[in-house]
Write a protein that holds these residues in place. Structure first.
Motif, PDB file in Angstrom:
ATOM      1  N   LYS A 193      -8.328  -4.795   3.735  1.00  0.00           N
ATOM      2  CA  LYS A 193      -7.875  -3.412   3.687  1.00  0.00           C
ATOM      3  C   LYS A 193      -5.702  -3.922   3.654  1.00  0.00           C
ATOM      4  O   LYS A 193      -5.678  -3.158   3.194  1.00  0.00           O
ATOM      5  CB  LYS A 193      -7.692  -2.731   5.474  1.00  0.00           C
ATOM      6  N   ALA A 194      -5.490  -4.640   3.782  1.00  0.00           N
ATOM      7  CA  ALA A 194      -3.931  -4.750   3.436  1.00  0.00           C
ATOM      8  C   ALA A 194      -4.130  -5.446   1.987  1.00  0.00           C
ATOM      9  O   ALA A 194      -2.850  -4.922   1.745  1.00  0.00           O
ATOM     10  CB  ALA A 194      -3.371  -5.952   4.605  1.00  0.00           C
ATOM     11  N   ALA A 195      -4.686  -6.396   1.521  1.00  0.00           N
ATOM     12  CA  ALA A 195      -5.222  -6.525   0.068  1.00  0.00           C
ATOM     13  C   ALA A 195      -4.847  -4.952  -0.478  1.00  0.00           C
ATOM     14  O   ALA A 195      -4.109  -5.172  -1.685  1.00  0.00           O
ATOM     15  CB  ALA A 195      -6.218  -7.651   0.268  1.00  0.00           C
ATOM     16  N   VAL A 196      -5.583  -4.451   0.209  1.00  0.00           N
ATOM     17  CA  VAL A 196      -6.431  -3.052  -0.457  1.00  0.00           C
ATOM     18  C   VAL A 196      -4.586  -2.122  -1.062  1.00  0.00           C
ATOM     19  O   VAL A 196      -4.330  -1.779  -1.478  1.00  0.00           O
ATOM     20  CB  VAL A 196      -6.976  -2.176  -0.317  1.00  0.00           C
ATOM     21  N   ALA A 197      -4.883  -2.185   0.308  1.00  0.00           N
ATOM     22  CA  ALA A 197      -2.992  -1.110   0.505  1.00  0.00           C
ATOM     23  C   ALA A 197      -1.734  -1.644  -0.144  1.00  0.00           C
ATOM     24  O   ALA A 197      -1.309  -1.937  -1.020  1.00  0.00           O
ATOM     25  CB  ALA A 197      -2.189  -1.569   2.494  1.00  0.00           C
ATOM     26  N   VAL A 198      -1.993  -3.576  -0.890  1.00  0.00           N
ATOM     27  CA  VAL A 198      -1.114  -3.747  -1.742  1.00  0.00           C
ATOM     28  C   VAL A 198      -0.882  -3.177  -2.966  1.00  0.00           C
ATOM     29  O   VAL A 198      -0.740  -3.238  -3.607  1.00  0.00           O
ATOM     30  CB  VAL A 198      -1.250  -5.237  -1.159  1.00  0.00           C
ATOM     31  N   ILE A 199      -2.463  -3.582  -3.473  1.00  0.00           N
ATOM     32  CA  ILE A 199      -3.145  -3.199  -4.651  1.00  0.00           C
ATOM     33  C   ILE A 199      -2.406  -2.120  -4.904  1.00  0.00           C
ATOM     34  O   ILE A 199      -2.242  -1.311  -5.395  1.00  0.00           O
ATOM     35  CB  ILE A 199      -4.303  -3.940  -5.001  1.00  0.00           C
ATOM     36  N   ALA A 200      -2.703  -0.799  -4.392  1.00  0.00           N
ATOM     37  CA  ALA A 200      -2.804   0.903  -4.476  1.00  0.00           C
ATOM     38  C   ALA A 200      -0.749   0.404  -4.421  1.00  0.00           C
ATOM     39  O   ALA A 200      -1.340   1.749  -5.266  1.00  0.00           O
ATOM     40  CB  ALA A 200      -3.644   1.353  -2.158  1.00  0.00           C
TER      41      ALA A 200
END
Length: 300
Positions: free
Chosen positions: A285-292
């Motif tokens: 989830k943290a990685a997805v937030a970074v990408i978003a």
């Protein structure tokens, strides 16, 4: 080199974050000193397709998968300082390197501080454990001791009844149970011992007895003990993110901290229960937030 994201910690949270970011073609540096908190245990459980895997084998498979993505780099070193600058964040390592990153994911996890009881190190991870969901099955039906110096022991005992009804609670001399709780435990046939513990004894990592300061002993074949949990890497003063009442890093549902560009995952954010599968999910989830967030910034 400037990285899109630096990840502090190579546990399941940091590794899964690196996997997601690598697959999104982001330049990632993963800092990991190869000292996982679960390294003392014989096996890890509760992670589908990896139930019973040793911590070493889990890490081997994970790194094999993560590092096949060419934009992911692994540094076997500690990060000693992080400072915000005009280009994002500057990270200094214990070996003296200075690394620049646009975003940072804090996933170094926690370190355990145990009560000063002789024998803890010998038995922890073999017949003394912390998490019932991780190791309750292996101790099912056995006579167990539950050692804690915090009020959370009452809830843990209730959980442990799923695996064994032969439980003895040891508060190690601390007044942590209410009269009502003691009465409820007694109604379930669960004894409470308030006398301080001096030692655990047994052979080959298998617990046999609990020794008390008054000379008495308790025969038990295993049990659970609550360590104090402290951040393994603490950058709160340098970065100014908020912490939660439980001591972890405060985040939103996707792992964003209160400081723009800083994210937290896994045990660093006190993701509970403290299991591989929860930590890995929070890293994703943290990685997805970074990408978003990077996508929106680049779009503008």
């Amino acid at each position: 080199m400037n990285y899109h994201c630096a990840i502090i910690g190579g546990g399941p949270a940091g590794l899964n974050a690196a996997l997601v970011l690598g697959r999104a073609r982001k330049d990632v540096v993963l800092f990991d000193d190869s000292q996982p908190r679960n390294g003392v245990t014989h096996a890890s459980h509760g992670f589908i397709t990896r139930d019973g895997v040793t911590p070493a084998e889990f890490r081997r498979i994970a790194y094999e998968e993560v590092l096949k993505y060419p934009s992911v780099r692994h540094w076997n070193t500690l990060v000693t300082d992080i400072q915000r600058n005009d280009h994002g964040f500057a990270l200094r390592t214990s070996s003296g390197e200075l690394v620049q990153a646009d975003k940072v994911i804090l996933a170094a996890g926690l370190k355990e501080v145990f009560p000063e009881i002789e024998g803890v190190a010998e038995f922890y991870g073999k017949s003394l454990f912390n998490c019932p969901f991780c190791d309750g099955w292996e101790l099912r039906g056995q006579p167990l001791v539950v050692v804690s110096e915090t009020p959370g022991i009452f809830h843990k005992v209730k959980l442990l009844l799923n695996w064994s009804s032969d439980l003895v609670v040891c508060t190690n001399g601390h007044d942590i149970l209410t009269d009502e709780q003691r009465a409820q435990l007694a109604s379930k046939g669960i004894a409470v011992v308030d006398t301080p513990i001096t030692a655990f004894s047994g052979e080959n990592g298998l617990l046999e007895r609990v020794h008390f300061v008054d000379g008495s002993q308790l025969e038990r074949s295993g049990g659970f003990i609550d360590p104090a949990l402290l951040p393994k890497a603490d950058f709160h003063e340098a970065l100014g993110y908020e912490t939660a009442p439980d001591g972890g890093i405060a985040t939103d549902a996707m792992g964003r901290t209160t400081v723009s560009g800083i994210y937290a995952a896994g045990d660093s954010a006190y993701v509970m229960p403290s299991q591989l599968i929860y930590a890995a999910a929070s890293g994703s989830k943290a990685a997805v937030a970074v990408i978003a967030d990077m996508t929106e910034e680049e779009w503008k």
